[in-house]
Structures are given as C-alpha cells and as structure tokens.
Write an enzyme that holds these catalytic residues in place. Structure first.
Site, PDB file in Angstrom:
ATOM      1  N   ASP A  37       0.608  -1.540  -0.460  1.00 27.44           N
ATOM      2  CA  ASP A  37      -0.491   0.219  -0.375  1.00 27.44           C
ATOM      3  C   ASP A  37       1.245   1.069  -0.406  1.00 27.44           C
ATOM      4  O   ASP A  37       2.439   1.062   0.700  1.00 27.44           O
ATOM      5  CB  ASP A  37      -1.032   0.231   1.018  1.00 27.44           C
ATOM      6  CG  ASP A  37      -2.432   0.719   0.860  1.00 27.44           C
ATOM      7  OD1 ASP A  37      -3.532   0.203   0.837  1.00 27.44           O
ATOM      8  OD2 ASP A  37      -2.196   1.749   0.819  1.00 27.44           O
ATOM      9  N   TYR A 154     -11.770   6.533 -15.398  1.00 32.00           N
ATOM     10  CA  TYR A 154     -11.744   5.349 -15.042  1.00 32.00           C
ATOM     11  C   TYR A 154     -12.291   4.008 -15.622  1.00 32.00           C
ATOM     12  O   TYR A 154     -11.372   3.207 -15.716  1.00 32.00           O
ATOM     13  CB  TYR A 154     -12.823   5.405 -13.090  1.00 32.00           C
ATOM     14  CG  TYR A 154     -12.697   3.966 -12.560  1.00 32.00           C
ATOM     15  CD1 TYR A 154     -11.614   4.052 -11.846  1.00 32.00           C
ATOM     16  CD2 TYR A 154     -13.981   3.357 -12.187  1.00 32.00           C
ATOM     17  CE1 TYR A 154     -11.782   2.320 -11.087  1.00 32.00           C
ATOM     18  CE2 TYR A 154     -13.659   2.099 -11.875  1.00 32.00           C
ATOM     19  CZ  TYR A 154     -12.807   1.656 -11.300  1.00 32.00           C
ATOM     20  OH  TYR A 154     -13.034   0.828 -10.781  1.00 32.00           O
ATOM     21  N   LYS A 158     -10.273   0.695 -16.929  1.00 33.38           N
ATOM     22  CA  LYS A 158     -10.300  -1.405 -16.296  1.00 33.38           C
ATOM     23  C   LYS A 158     -11.032  -1.487 -17.766  1.00 33.38           C
ATOM     24  O   LYS A 158     -10.554  -2.037 -17.817  1.00 33.38           O
ATOM     25  CB  LYS A 158     -11.976  -1.121 -15.875  1.00 33.38           C
ATOM     26  CG  LYS A 158     -11.028  -0.494 -14.166  1.00 33.38           C
ATOM     27  CD  LYS A 158     -10.394  -1.202 -13.906  1.00 33.38           C
ATOM     28  CE  LYS A 158     -10.335  -0.308 -12.368  1.00 33.38           C
ATOM     29  NZ  LYS A 158      -9.466  -1.953 -11.027  1.00 33.38           N
ATOM     30  N   ALA A 186     -18.595  -4.316  -4.136  1.00 34.55           N
ATOM     31  CA  ALA A 186     -18.225  -3.887  -3.270  1.00 34.55           C
ATOM     32  C   ALA A 186     -18.858  -2.941  -2.840  1.00 34.55           C
ATOM     33  O   ALA A 186     -18.131  -1.528  -3.210  1.00 34.55           O
ATOM     34  CB  ALA A 186     -17.234  -4.952  -2.759  1.00 34.55           C
ATOM     35  N   THR A 188     -16.793  -0.669  -0.773  1.00 37.87           N
ATOM     36  CA  THR A 188     -15.606   0.211  -0.064  1.00 37.87           C
ATOM     37  C   THR A 188     -15.159   1.578   0.278  1.00 37.87           C
ATOM     38  O   THR A 188     -16.882   1.541  -0.237  1.00 37.87           O
ATOM     39  CB  THR A 188     -14.823  -0.151  -1.331  1.00 37.87           C
ATOM     40  OG1 THR A 188     -15.045   0.493  -2.297  1.00 37.87           O
ATOM     41  CG2 THR A 188     -14.553  -1.968  -1.158  1.00 37.87           C
TER      42      THR A 188
END
Length: 279
Positions: A37, A154, A158, A186, A188
């Site tokens: 990270d 974005y 992807k 999800a 997040t």
C-alpha cells in the site's frame, strides 16, 4: 481447507478495502502474503493482523505506478518467502467528473495507477513466474469498462485492464501462467465517497475475497483469460470485446451503403444506448 498452503502471493493496494479482504482471506487459506500500500500504517496494520492470527505476511510500502517500486514489490516476495506464486493487481483510484470539467492531473493519476501499475507489476511478476514454470495473475477490473457516466478516465483504465488480461493470458498460457480478472461489486471507501453509487453496504469486501482465493488456487487450473463479475451473491462471466455477426463484405463502401447497412442488416447488432448498459 488450506487451498493456498505453500504459496506466496503479492496483493497490491491491500491496506484497506477489497485488497485487505483479499490478503486476509488468502492468508487464512495458507498463503504467505506481501501486503502492499502507499499508506505505510495501513500496510503494516494488515500484515501485523495476519501474523497475529498465525499467518505469514510482510508489508511493502510503495506506489505501483513507479516501475522501480513495482519491481521491488515482486522482489520482496521472492526475498522474504523464497518464491512467487501469484499476483493480485488490486491497487486503484477513482473519481467522478463531467467531461467538460475533467482534470488532466487526475486523469493522469488514474492512468498511472490503474493501468501502468498493473502493467509494471504484471511484467515484473511474469519474469519470475516464467522462470519458475507457472503461477497466477489476477487483475481487478470493473463493470465500468463498458462505460460509466462521469468516469471516463476510470472506465478507460478498466477497459485497459480487460485488454491486458486477454493479452497476457494469450502470451503466458504456454508458460503455465493463468491470467484472469475480477470485476467486483463491493461497499468500499471508494464506493462510500461516490454519491452516484447505489447504497449497498451489505456487499462487503470479504464477500468478494473467496473468488480471488479461488483464482489463486489450483482449483482454477485451466481457467484463464476470463473476467468474472462478482458481488458476493451474484457471479457471472463478462464478455470480452469481439466481432458481432453478421459481417458484411463489399468491394467498396459508399457513405450511403454504410448508412443502409447500419439501418438494415447490422441494426440488430448495435449496442443499446449507453445509459442503459452500465450497472
């Protein structure tokens, strides 16, 4: 059931969110994990938690967008655990903006982290995996690859992840390396910070983690070049870009010929309006 016992894996962006869920789940199934990270505290915390539960983990602090740090991440796994069996390209950033208000600085950051990051880590990992005779790369994609409103950078990033998945799968199959992608849904931090995302707090990252563990394990032998959409309760396969039938052929095409074709034989093959495609 220890599906990953004896395996060593690198998981990028695993200090929080999906990445941390992937790291914890892989470790619980026996994998030695490198927790990467850009936030040192988060990386150290997740690695320490895995060790406290009896697992094997080390932290790595660095940006995957830097080719030297990406290579160093792969090297750390080999140095610490003696091998590399899998890479999960999870690190990513996102933002929303109308096309006329988009920011070049933020566009560049998305491309560097979401596209160059997986490319740098994946190519470094491929060298090691090819030498050892096999392994697994799992890329984290998104359903946005088919076009998400107010997220051109974005979505483009992807789409690139989907393409690199297909390309690597074709190149690396002969070397025993499987390459697949997951397109998770999800709840997040990224989702919580986006007001346009449907509020689905029940779809937690830990519900997605079993899919990544499956792809890292020998249970997925023979599965490569796939993009799997997963929400924890829904699993499906996403189609890669491909030619649609019919394929029309003429010696020469005029503008009128093209118009007639798209209003005739090709009309049924046209994609529906973009606003109705993305979920």
């Amino acid at each position: 059931m220890s599906l990953l016992t004896g395996k060593a894996v690198v998981i990028t962006g695993s200090g929080q969110g999906l990445g941390s869920a992937f790291a914890r789940h892989a470790a619980a199934h026996g994998a030695a994990v490198v927790v990467n990270d850009v936030d040192a505290d988060l990386a150290h915390e997740v690695a320490g938690e895995i060790r406290a539960r009896g697992g094997r983990a080390v932290s790595h602090v660095g940006s995957v967008a830097d080719p030297g740090q990406a290579a160093g991440l792969i090297d750390r796994c080999v140095t610490e655990f003696g091998t590399l069996d899998g890479l999960v390209n999870n690190a990513g950033v996102n933002y929303r903006a109308d096309p006329w208000d988009d920011d070049p600085v933020r566009m560049r950051e998305v491309v560097e982290v979401n596209v160059l990051g997986p490319l740098f880590c994946g190519t470094a990992a491929a060298k090691v995996l090819r030498e050892r005779g096999g392994g697994v790369i799992v890329n984290v994609g998104s359903g946005s690859m088919i076009g998400q409103r107010r997220a051109a950078a974005y979505s483009a990033s992807k789409g690139a992840v989907a393409s690199m998945t297909a390309s690597w799968a074709a190149d690396l199959t002969a070397h025993g390396i499987r390459v697949n992608a997951v397109a998770p849904v999800a709840w997040t931090r990224m989702a919580r910070n986006d007001p346009s995302v449907v509020q689905t707090p029940q779809h937690t990252p830990d519900r997605v983690a079993p899919l990544v563990t499956y792809l890292l394990s020998d249970l997925s032998a023979g599965i490569t070049g796939q993009i799997l959409r997963f929400r924890g309760d829904i699993l499906c396969v996403l189609r890669q870009t491909a030619i649609k039938d019919p394929v029309l052929e003429r010696e020469a095409w005029s503008v009128e010929d093209i118009a007639n074709a798209l209003d005739g034989d090709l009309k049924e093959a046209l994609e529906p309006p973009p606003t109705s495609r993305w979920k």
